[in-house]
Design a protein around this motif. Sequence first.
Motif, mmCIF file in Angstrom:
data_model
loop_
_atom_site.group_PDB
_atom_site.id
_atom_site.type_symbol
_atom_site.label_atom_id
_atom_site.label_comp_id
_atom_site.label_asym_id
_atom_site.label_seq_id
_atom_site.Cartn_x
_atom_site.Cartn_y
_atom_site.Cartn_z
ATOM 1 N N ASP A 210 -3.377 -2.134 9.374
ATOM 2 C CA ASP A 210 -4.344 -2.749 8.456
ATOM 3 C C ASP A 210 -3.732 -3.958 7.751
ATOM 4 N N PRO B 194 0.261 4.956 1.008
ATOM 5 C CA PRO B 194 -0.550 6.083 1.485
ATOM 6 C C PRO B 194 0.079 7.430 1.137
ATOM 7 N N VAL C 253 -8.487 -3.433 4.378
ATOM 8 C CA VAL C 253 -7.927 -2.170 3.880
ATOM 9 C C VAL C 253 -8.975 -1.117 3.547
ATOM 10 N N GLU D 15 -1.880 2.190 8.327
ATOM 11 C CA GLU D 15 -1.802 1.256 7.200
ATOM 12 C C GLU D 15 -0.979 0.014 7.577
ATOM 13 N N GLY E 190 -9.863 3.239 2.910
ATOM 14 C CA GLY E 190 -8.449 3.548 3.080
ATOM 15 C C GLY E 190 -8.186 4.474 4.256
ATOM 16 N N THR F 120 0.859 -1.181 0.000
ATOM 17 C CA THR F 120 0.000 0.000 0.000
ATOM 18 C C THR F 120 0.892 1.226 0.000
ATOM 19 N N SER G 19 -5.903 6.726 4.701
ATOM 20 C CA SER G 19 -5.525 8.104 4.383
ATOM 21 C C SER G 19 -6.729 8.980 4.083
#
Length: 411
Positions: free
Chosen positions: A271, A236, A319, A268, A322, A234, A324
């Motif tokens: 996650d 971010p 996830v 994240e 998201g 991921t 962010s």
Amino acid sequence: MRKNEPTGVETLPQALIDVPGTPDDCRGRLLERARLEWRCGDGGDPAALAQEFLTGHGVAVADLGRPARHDPDRVCGAALYLSAAAGALLAGGAPAAVTPVPALPDLVVVVYGHTDRHRPATRAAGPGTPATAARRPDPAERWWLGRWRESWTPAQHADAVEAVRAAIGRGDVYQVNLVGHAAAPYAGDPLPALARLGALPGARYGGTLSGLDWAIGCASPETLVEVDGGRLVTRPIKGTRPATAAGRRELLASVKERAEHVMIVDLERNDLARVARTGSVRVDELFAVRRWCDLWQAESTVSAAAADGLGLAELLRAVCPGGSVTGAPKLAALDRIAALEPVGRGASMGAFGWVGSGRIDLGLTIRTAAADADRLHVWAGGGITWGSDPAAEVAEAAAKAAPVRALLAAG
């Protein structure tokens, strides 16, 4: 819920498509074979529905850590779109405000097969291409876009920022992402305008997807989750400044932006840890400054090894939505979002990309627009921390929306 099984394939539009992320020898010879459309009001678990639908059509997503071979003579893969509202449902968050685009589904899965017909591949800039028109405009009708109307005024946006700061002061949350919306009437065919968004600089997930009376155009630079060879990634994005030399220096030196960014990187990491092999989560790159249109943005890369038996449904639950575009802690941030944003997030802040056997690449639908039968919709926002200045946050959201609005107006 709309669901087309293989027996109904001949009723689907037979338009040739070319989706980035597919194997090179498949470009220019993909056809839509089946699609699933679902809305939150339909009930059920959208992550489970997506996995079941894809598995039923030959896309191997039940064990993402197991090597899978792409067969060019069978189903190639699928486009997948999941709304922020569906993501909040998966996370157990509070229901958000009503969507301003009710025609748009909350989950779309479009399965693509191959055709023997071939056309020269014109590489599109995104994870999907139109399957059906958002509307049937008169070909002679010229493109026209009317005046944008905001879902809140700058003063109301600033008040929402202050409300988040007050919640942070009480210890309810650490950070909340606030998103505003605007809509404008249009005439003509919206798909060329939406497709043009994929040409914006830095649009890693630029592309379009459409259905009956709806269409999405995306110019996102942000990776929600990528899976390749059993590795989860991921990327971010948090932290924005004008794309000038001074703006870059300011972003790199900002204690507030770095603190906000690191907070989301930690979210994240957590996650991914839910669906990763123990001890495999790592930060590969922290606070790298990259450009999107006229803005510098800070991006990090977090990766992990997929846990044994990890399926698509479990990955989506981990996830989405998201971090962010929600905040920290995620559920508390979703409560604030539901209380403060005047309209739903529609096509924005969700997931959009490609799912194939052994490979997934989903972008976060920031810098995203949608069309219904008579209006275009855009969304933009930013992360709010204790150190946020309301006027600066309002200006940042406007700066993010400006390139999208300008390109849509150009038609």
